[in-house]
Design a protein around this motif. Structure first.
Motif, PDB file in Angstrom:
ATOM      1  N   VAL A  33       0.853  -1.193   0.000  1.00 36.77           N
ATOM      2  CA  VAL A  33       0.000   0.000   0.000  1.00 36.77           C
ATOM      3  C   VAL A  33       0.893   1.249   0.000  1.00 36.77           C
ATOM      4  O   VAL A  33       1.883   1.312   0.725  1.00 36.77           O
ATOM      5  N   ILE A  34       0.552   2.239  -0.853  1.00 31.64           N
ATOM      6  CA  ILE A  34       1.340   3.474  -0.910  1.00 31.64           C
ATOM      7  C   ILE A  34       0.902   4.425   0.197  1.00 31.64           C
ATOM      8  O   ILE A  34      -0.149   4.244   0.830  1.00 31.64           O
ATOM      9  N   THR A  35       1.719   5.464   0.445  1.00 26.14           N
ATOM     10  CA  THR A  35       1.403   6.461   1.484  1.00 26.14           C
ATOM     11  C   THR A  35       0.357   7.447   0.968  1.00 26.14           C
ATOM     12  O   THR A  35       0.092   7.531  -0.243  1.00 26.14           O
ATOM     13  N   ARG A  36      -0.197   8.237   1.884  1.00 26.79           N
ATOM     14  CA  ARG A  36      -1.219   9.215   1.503  1.00 26.79           C
ATOM     15  C   ARG A  36      -0.634  10.295   0.595  1.00 26.79           C
ATOM     16  O   ARG A  36      -1.285  10.726  -0.367  1.00 26.79           O
TER      17      ARG A  36
ATOM     18  N   TRP B 263      -7.753  -4.547   0.639  1.00 21.84           N
ATOM     19  CA  TRP B 263      -6.393  -4.906   0.193  1.00 21.84           C
ATOM     20  C   TRP B 263      -6.222  -6.432   0.137  1.00 21.84           C
ATOM     21  O   TRP B 263      -5.588  -6.965  -0.772  1.00 21.84           O
ATOM     22  N   ALA B 264      -6.804  -7.132   1.127  1.00 18.55           N
ATOM     23  CA  ALA B 264      -6.714  -8.598   1.135  1.00 18.55           C
ATOM     24  C   ALA B 264      -7.392  -9.188  -0.101  1.00 18.55           C
ATOM     25  O   ALA B 264      -6.867 -10.118  -0.740  1.00 18.55           O
ATOM     26  N   PHE B 265      -8.575  -8.654  -0.449  1.00 14.70           N
ATOM     27  CA  PHE B 265      -9.266  -9.143  -1.650  1.00 14.70           C
ATOM     28  C   PHE B 265      -8.483  -8.807  -2.921  1.00 14.70           C
ATOM     29  O   PHE B 265      -8.497  -9.568  -3.891  1.00 14.70           O
ATOM     30  N   THR B 266      -7.785  -7.656  -2.912  1.00 11.39           N
ATOM     31  CA  THR B 266      -6.952  -7.303  -4.061  1.00 11.39           C
ATOM     32  C   THR B 266      -5.838  -8.321  -4.247  1.00 11.39           C
ATOM     33  O   THR B 266      -5.561  -8.782  -5.363  1.00 11.39           O
ATOM     34  N   VAL B 267      -5.195  -8.690  -3.151  1.00  6.44           N
ATOM     35  CA  VAL B 267      -4.123  -9.693  -3.212  1.00  6.44           C
ATOM     36  C   VAL B 267      -4.674 -11.035  -3.700  1.00  6.44           C
ATOM     37  O   VAL B 267      -4.071 -11.697  -4.561  1.00  6.44           O
ATOM     38  N   LEU B 268      -5.828 -11.435  -3.159  1.00  4.17           N
ATOM     39  CA  LEU B 268      -6.442 -12.698  -3.585  1.00  4.17           C
ATOM     40  C   LEU B 268      -6.822 -12.646  -5.068  1.00  4.17           C
ATOM     41  O   LEU B 268      -6.710 -13.654  -5.778  1.00  4.17           O
ATOM     42  N   GLY B 269      -7.265 -11.474  -5.532  1.00  4.51           N
ATOM     43  CA  GLY B 269      -7.622 -11.338  -6.944  1.00  4.51           C
ATOM     44  C   GLY B 269      -6.425 -11.575  -7.864  1.00  4.51           C
ATOM     45  O   GLY B 269      -6.543 -12.248  -8.895  1.00  4.51           O
TER      46      GLY B 269
END
Length: 510
Positions: A247-250, A322-328
């Motif tokens: 994940v990138i910073t704000r 983010w977890a679903f993104t990784v699983l995708g």
């Protein structure tokens, strides 16, 4: 045998209903919100087109199953078939041709017409274009059918004297293929060279329409399918390789979002300029080129926005997102590996069974037959999967070439974001290529689909049609398909692992 016939009819009816429901489901979930509760005629065409395309793919397994009713007959004409497959093939593909060349163009002309015009004017404009296209197509078909609409079958005249039916066949062998001891002319291996001749007959007009439509579809299928069978799995695999690692910073998110905002304003300004040119009637080649370039930039901008949202999930469930993104991305890797295995199997089968003469092995034909031996429908399901995979590869190839080549219009299919003109274009492409996919599968799996009505149409008639038969005699489409697949493989090996660089400032060409 009666139970088998009843079961086949029930399965055919149930599958048809399921396919129709799946087509409606795809339309509802893929359509853009702007098309909700409107554009009903294009939606009807989309559902009908998807249903016809899917059923045409499933008809070859049905054709194979239909022949099971005659497995104990001495010859195919000695029994009554459950389904009139030859008639069904011709009906489906005539409907296919009407949809591709008449109905879908009409729906696209109407949908893309100037919204400021009345419904009547848009209907008249669309009808004029379609009628003009129909007249041109009709003249071309009529002239070609009258001049070269004939089939040239190469035959060998074999004959022998009449003999009493023997009590034993033990006297027959490769050296003695006939009962008579007189000079033998009943075996092709011993017949003289002058026994071979050409038997010419005129093809039926529906068969000729199917044949020419197949040629047009085969050209598109060779290009898009050859590219797509490689880029479909490799695109998924390299998407996993290029995935966001963290994940990138704000502050990084704000910087990237600001750049995308500037890009969006540039594209909006360009779109307004093009709309102004359209209103003034200046819709020449330069205008169309700029529209295609703008469409591709918009698509890339949407991809960049999606990638940015993936790298910086927001809201109360950011961690879950983010977890679903990784699983995708893991799912993409898995499907990519499976797709790569299927693609390699396809290319290997084409080389082993079609391009090498005589074939080294029947390969996938034997696999399907053995799967049928394990469970009745397992081989049929595997066969249908391989055919559908080719259709998906066609769409993937069209998407890739649309992004790389300016002269190809891109029509993306997105879940919940597909405009109706993109839907119509892709359905037309699927319909046009579905005929070629069936012909390709009927040839590639000739051993598995032997003695079917599809082979009679696509095997004997099509490959003997005057002026067209040489394309199939010398495997032009198969060589082109394999060559493009290999070139695409090299392209991904060299450039596929690289991340796309941000595009510079967009400017309309002068």
């Amino acid at each position: 045998m009666g139970d088998f016939n009843v079961a086949l009819v029930i399965v055919a009816a149930v599958v048809s209903v399921v396919v129709l429901l799946v087509s409606v489901y795809l339309l509802v979930n893929y359509q853009h919100p702007d098309d909700a509760n409107q554009a009903y005629f294009p939606k009807l065409v989309v559902v009908l087109g998807l249903t016809v395309a899917v059923l045409s793919i499933l008809m070859l397994p049905a054709d194979v199953a239909n022949r099971q009713a005659c497995r104990k007959a001495v010859y195919n004409g000695a029994c009554n078939l459950t389904l009139p497959m030859k008639t069904l093939w011709l009906v489906v593909y005539i409907v296919d041709a009407v949809l591709v060349f008449l109905v879908i163009p009409f729906a696209m002309f109407y949908y893309e017409g100037d919204q400021d015009k009345s419904v009547g004017k848009r209907l008249r404009t669309a009808l004029m274009w379609v009628v003009a296209s129909a007249v041109v197509c009709g003249l071309v078909l009529g002239i070609l059918y009258g001049l070269v609409g004939k089939v040239d079958f190469t035959v060998r005249h074999l004959s022998s004297t009449v003999q009493t039916f023997p009590n034993s066949f033990s006297g027959l062998s490769s050296g003695q293929p006939c009962f008579s001891q007189l000079p033998r002319v009943c075996a092709a291996s011993t017949a003289p060279a002058n026994s071979q001749t050409t038997w010419t007959m005129r093809a039926t007009f529906p068969e000729y329409v199917v044949a020419l439509t197949t040629i047009v579809g085969s050209v598109l299928f060779t290009i898009f399918g050859g590219v797509g069978i490689a880029c479909l799995p490799l695109g998924l695999i390299f998407s996993f390789i290029r995935r966001p690692k963290a994940v990138i910073t704000r502050s990084q998110y704000i910087k990237e979002a600001t750049e995308l905002g500037k890009k969006a304003r540039e594209l909006k300004k360009a779109a307004e300029a093009l709309h102004q040119e359209e209103r003034s009637g200046n819709k020449g080649r330069k205008w169309r080129k700029n529209v295609k370039a703008l469409e591709k930039e918009l698509l890339l901008l949407e991809d960049d926005m999606k990638a940015l949202e993936e790298m910086y999930p927001q809201g109360e469930k950011a961690e879950a997102t983010w977890a679903f993104t990784v699983l995708g991305y893991i799912g993409k890797l898995i499907f990519g590996v499976v797709g790569l295995i299927v693609s390699v199997a396809w290319v290997a089968h084409i080389v082993i069974y079609l391009l090498i003469d005589p074939p080294l092995s029947s390969f996938l034909n034997e696999v399907f037959i053995k799967l049928d031996g394990v469970w009745g429908l397992l081989g049929t399901a595997a066969f249908a999967f391989f055919c559908f995979y080719l259709l998906i590869a066609v769409i993937a190839g069209e998407m890739m070439l649309g992004l790389k080549l300016v002269f190809i219009t891109i029509h993306p299919m997105k879940w919940g974001g597909t405009l109706m003109n993109s839907f119509l274009f892709n359905v037309g492409l699927i319909l046009l290529c579905s005929i070629s996919v069936i012909q390709f599968c009927a040839t590639a799996f000739a051993y598995y689909a032997q003695a079917t009505a599809a082979q009679e149409i696509f095997g004997h008639t099509l490959q003997s049609l005057r002026g067209i038969k040489y394309l199939y005699k010398y495997n032009v489409f198969q060589y082109g398909f394999v060559a493009l697949a290999i070139l695409t493989l090299f392209y991904y090996a060299i450039f596929g692992w690289r991340k796309r660089k941000p595009t510079g400032r967009f400017q309309l060409s002068n």
